[in-house]
Design a protein around this motif. Structure first.
Motif, PDB file in Angstrom:
ATOM      1  N   ALA A 118       0.838  -1.191  -0.106  1.00 46.55           N
ATOM      2  CA  ALA A 118      -0.051  -0.169  -0.038  1.00 46.55           C
ATOM      3  C   ALA A 118       0.802   1.235  -0.164  1.00 46.55           C
ATOM      4  O   ALA A 118       0.590   2.217  -0.731  1.00 46.55           O
ATOM      5  N   VAL A 119       1.841   1.407   0.734  1.00 42.87           N
ATOM      6  CA  VAL A 119       2.875   2.403   0.829  1.00 42.87           C
ATOM      7  C   VAL A 119       3.359   2.637  -0.576  1.00 42.87           C
ATOM      8  O   VAL A 119       3.667   3.680  -1.015  1.00 42.87           O
ATOM      9  N   VAL A 120       3.864   1.587  -1.324  1.00 48.50           N
ATOM     10  CA  VAL A 120       4.525   1.735  -2.568  1.00 48.50           C
ATOM     11  C   VAL A 120       3.504   2.222  -3.685  1.00 48.50           C
ATOM     12  O   VAL A 120       3.869   3.049  -4.417  1.00 48.50           O
ATOM     13  N   PHE A 121       2.273   1.440  -3.571  1.00 48.30           N
ATOM     14  CA  PHE A 121       1.406   2.023  -4.514  1.00 48.30           C
ATOM     15  C   PHE A 121       1.051   3.552  -4.199  1.00 48.30           C
ATOM     16  O   PHE A 121       0.888   4.097  -5.254  1.00 48.30           O
ATOM     17  N   ALA A 122       0.920   3.885  -3.028  1.00 50.50           N
ATOM     18  CA  ALA A 122       0.492   5.246  -2.706  1.00 50.50           C
ATOM     19  C   ALA A 122       1.436   6.117  -3.233  1.00 50.50           C
ATOM     20  O   ALA A 122       1.180   7.122  -3.930  1.00 50.50           O
ATOM     21  N   SER A 123       2.676   5.840  -2.947  1.00 50.38           N
ATOM     22  CA  SER A 123       3.776   6.941  -3.297  1.00 50.38           C
ATOM     23  C   SER A 123       3.843   6.977  -5.108  1.00 50.38           C
ATOM     24  O   SER A 123       4.230   7.961  -5.297  1.00 50.38           O
ATOM     25  N   ARG A 124       3.722   5.893  -5.567  1.00 48.32           N
ATOM     26  CA  ARG A 124       3.700   5.866  -7.036  1.00 48.32           C
ATOM     27  C   ARG A 124       2.422   6.471  -7.423  1.00 48.32           C
ATOM     28  O   ARG A 124       2.874   7.526  -8.450  1.00 48.32           O
ATOM     29  N   TYR A 125       1.515   6.301  -7.114  1.00 44.65           N
ATOM     30  CA  TYR A 125       0.171   6.830  -7.558  1.00 44.65           C
ATOM     31  C   TYR A 125       0.241   8.460  -7.518  1.00 44.65           C
ATOM     32  O   TYR A 125      -0.439   8.938  -8.274  1.00 44.65           O
ATOM     33  N   LEU A 126       0.734   8.967  -6.310  1.00 47.31           N
ATOM     34  CA  LEU A 126       0.519  10.228  -6.450  1.00 47.31           C
ATOM     35  C   LEU A 126       1.525  11.013  -7.291  1.00 47.31           C
ATOM     36  O   LEU A 126       0.935  12.308  -7.665  1.00 47.31           O
ATOM     37  N   PHE A 127       2.686  10.745  -7.700  1.00 49.24           N
ATOM     38  CA  PHE A 127       3.561  11.257  -8.812  1.00 49.24           C
ATOM     39  C   PHE A 127       2.892  10.606 -10.039  1.00 49.24           C
ATOM     40  O   PHE A 127       3.087  11.590 -10.992  1.00 49.24           O
ATOM     41  N   LEU A 128       2.257   9.803 -10.468  1.00 50.35           N
ATOM     42  CA  LEU A 128       1.971   9.336 -11.822  1.00 50.35           C
ATOM     43  C   LEU A 128       0.611   9.672 -12.095  1.00 50.35           C
ATOM     44  O   LEU A 128       0.221   9.766 -13.261  1.00 50.35           O
ATOM     45  N   GLU A 129      -0.408   9.772 -11.126  1.00 53.02           N
ATOM     46  CA  GLU A 129      -1.707  10.305 -11.691  1.00 53.02           C
ATOM     47  C   GLU A 129      -1.734  11.710 -12.073  1.00 53.02           C
ATOM     48  O   GLU A 129      -1.700  12.795 -11.145  1.00 53.02           O
ATOM     49  N   PRO A 130      -2.142  11.856 -13.346  1.00 56.67           N
ATOM     50  CA  PRO A 130      -2.254  13.265 -13.781  1.00 56.67           C
ATOM     51  C   PRO A 130      -3.405  14.189 -13.266  1.00 56.67           C
ATOM     52  O   PRO A 130      -3.211  15.261 -13.121  1.00 56.67           O
ATOM     53  N   GLN A 131      -4.520  13.655 -12.560  1.00 60.62           N
ATOM     54  CA  GLN A 131      -5.458  14.397 -11.927  1.00 60.62           C
ATOM     55  C   GLN A 131      -5.114  14.992 -10.777  1.00 60.62           C
ATOM     56  O   GLN A 131      -5.730  15.875 -10.068  1.00 60.62           O
ATOM     57  N   ILE A 132      -4.047  14.365 -10.038  1.00 63.75           N
ATOM     58  CA  ILE A 132      -3.669  14.881  -8.650  1.00 63.75           C
ATOM     59  C   ILE A 132      -2.622  16.100  -8.949  1.00 63.75           C
ATOM     60  O   ILE A 132      -1.662  16.011  -9.693  1.00 63.75           O
ATOM     61  N   PRO A 133      -2.745  17.332  -8.306  1.00 60.75           N
ATOM     62  CA  PRO A 133      -1.892  18.447  -8.933  1.00 60.75           C
ATOM     63  C   PRO A 133      -0.654  18.637  -7.896  1.00 60.75           C
ATOM     64  O   PRO A 133      -0.527  19.567  -7.046  1.00 60.75           O
ATOM     65  N   LEU A 134      -0.028  17.415  -7.769  1.00 59.45           N
ATOM     66  CA  LEU A 134       1.164  17.497  -6.938  1.00 59.45           C
ATOM     67  C   LEU A 134       2.255  17.399  -7.825  1.00 59.45           C
ATOM     68  O   LEU A 134       2.531  16.476  -8.768  1.00 59.45           O
ATOM     69  N   ARG A 135       3.100  18.698  -7.735  1.00 59.16           N
ATOM     70  CA  ARG A 135       4.492  18.738  -8.669  1.00 59.16           C
ATOM     71  C   ARG A 135       5.571  18.843  -7.517  1.00 59.16           C
ATOM     72  O   ARG A 135       5.582  19.622  -6.730  1.00 59.16           O
ATOM     73  N   LEU A 136       6.699  18.455  -7.767  1.00 59.29           N
ATOM     74  CA  LEU A 136       8.048  18.500  -7.065  1.00 59.29           C
ATOM     75  C   LEU A 136       8.629  19.709  -7.739  1.00 59.29           C
ATOM     76  O   LEU A 136       8.702  19.969  -8.872  1.00 59.29           O
ATOM     77  N   GLY A 137       9.142  20.392  -6.838  1.00 56.98           N
ATOM     78  CA  GLY A 137      10.194  21.459  -7.323  1.00 56.98           C
ATOM     79  C   GLY A 137      11.532  21.089  -7.919  1.00 56.98           C
ATOM     80  O   GLY A 137      11.739  20.044  -7.776  1.00 56.98           O
ATOM     81  N   LYS A 138      12.317  21.912  -8.301  1.00 57.92           N
ATOM     82  CA  LYS A 138      13.625  21.549  -9.104  1.00 57.92           C
ATOM     83  C   LYS A 138      14.551  21.064  -8.204  1.00 57.92           C
ATOM     84  O   LYS A 138      15.314  20.220  -8.518  1.00 57.92           O
ATOM     85  N   THR A 139      14.720  21.625  -6.996  1.00 56.13           N
ATOM     86  CA  THR A 139      15.329  20.765  -5.769  1.00 56.13           C
ATOM     87  C   THR A 139      14.951  19.646  -5.602  1.00 56.13           C
ATOM     88  O   THR A 139      16.124  18.901  -5.562  1.00 56.13           O
ATOM     89  N   ALA A 140      13.972  19.258  -5.441  1.00 54.78           N
ATOM     90  CA  ALA A 140      13.497  17.846  -5.268  1.00 54.78           C
ATOM     91  C   ALA A 140      13.861  16.813  -6.120  1.00 54.78           C
ATOM     92  O   ALA A 140      14.484  15.933  -6.130  1.00 54.78           O
ATOM     93  N   LEU A 141      13.391  17.555  -7.527  1.00 55.50           N
ATOM     94  CA  LEU A 141      13.931  16.407  -8.610  1.00 55.50           C
ATOM     95  C   LEU A 141      15.262  16.241  -8.841  1.00 55.50           C
ATOM     96  O   LEU A 141      15.680  15.311  -9.084  1.00 55.50           O
ATOM     97  N   ARG A 142      16.083  17.422  -8.528  1.00 60.11           N
ATOM     98  CA  ARG A 142      17.626  17.206  -8.493  1.00 60.11           C
ATOM     99  C   ARG A 142      17.955  16.226  -7.341  1.00 60.11           C
ATOM    100  O   ARG A 142      18.895  15.476  -7.729  1.00 60.11           O
ATOM    101  N   PHE A 143      17.698  16.376  -6.201  1.00 61.23           N
ATOM    102  CA  PHE A 143      17.780  15.208  -5.275  1.00 61.23           C
ATOM    103  C   PHE A 143      17.550  13.961  -5.734  1.00 61.23           C
ATOM    104  O   PHE A 143      18.330  12.937  -5.342  1.00 61.23           O
ATOM    105  N   LEU A 144      16.319  13.679  -6.233  1.00 60.74           N
ATOM    106  CA  LEU A 144      15.994  12.311  -6.462  1.00 60.74           C
ATOM    107  C   LEU A 144      16.731  12.066  -7.874  1.00 60.74           C
ATOM    108  O   LEU A 144      16.833  10.616  -7.966  1.00 60.74           O
TER     109      LEU A 144
END
Length: 100
Positions: free
Chosen positions: A11-37
């Motif tokens: 459930a934790v893995v699915f939720a973490s993937r779903y939050l970033f892959l679902e286009p309907q959820i307005p969650l976007r990471l900043g440039k610093t977070a993307l650089r760290f990832l």
């Protein structure tokens, strides 16, 4: 208890993937977070392969009698010069199986 742990981890893995892959959820990471990832994949791969390549019998093994080290060095060289992942994988595996 084991099944509960497995289901909770799924459930934790699915939720973490779903939050970033679902286009309907307005969650976007900043440039610093993307650089760290961007460093996470190399860090995880290094943590996986370093003990396999450099440690034998719970001691550091940097000699030519270590087939893992020879194959890893060959794979690095092939990856730099050929830039072909399939060729690099096949040749380094072939060399490893021959010397091991």
């Amino acid at each position: 208890m084991i099944w509960l742990s497995i289901l909770a981890m799924a459930a934790v893995v699915f939720a973490s993937r779903y939050l970033f892959l679902e286009p309907q959820i307005p969650l976007r990471l900043g440039k610093t977070a993307l650089r760290f990832l961007s460093y996470s994949a190399p860090a995880v791969l290094t943590a996986i392969f370093a003990p396999i390549v450099f440690v034998r019998d719970e001691q550091l093994s940097l000699g030519l009698d270590n087939p893992y080290l020879i194959a890893a060095a060959l794979a690095c060289g092939l990856a730099i010069f050929t830039r072909n992942a399939l060729l690099t994988t096949l040749l380094s595996m072939a060399v490893f199986f021959i010397i091991h």
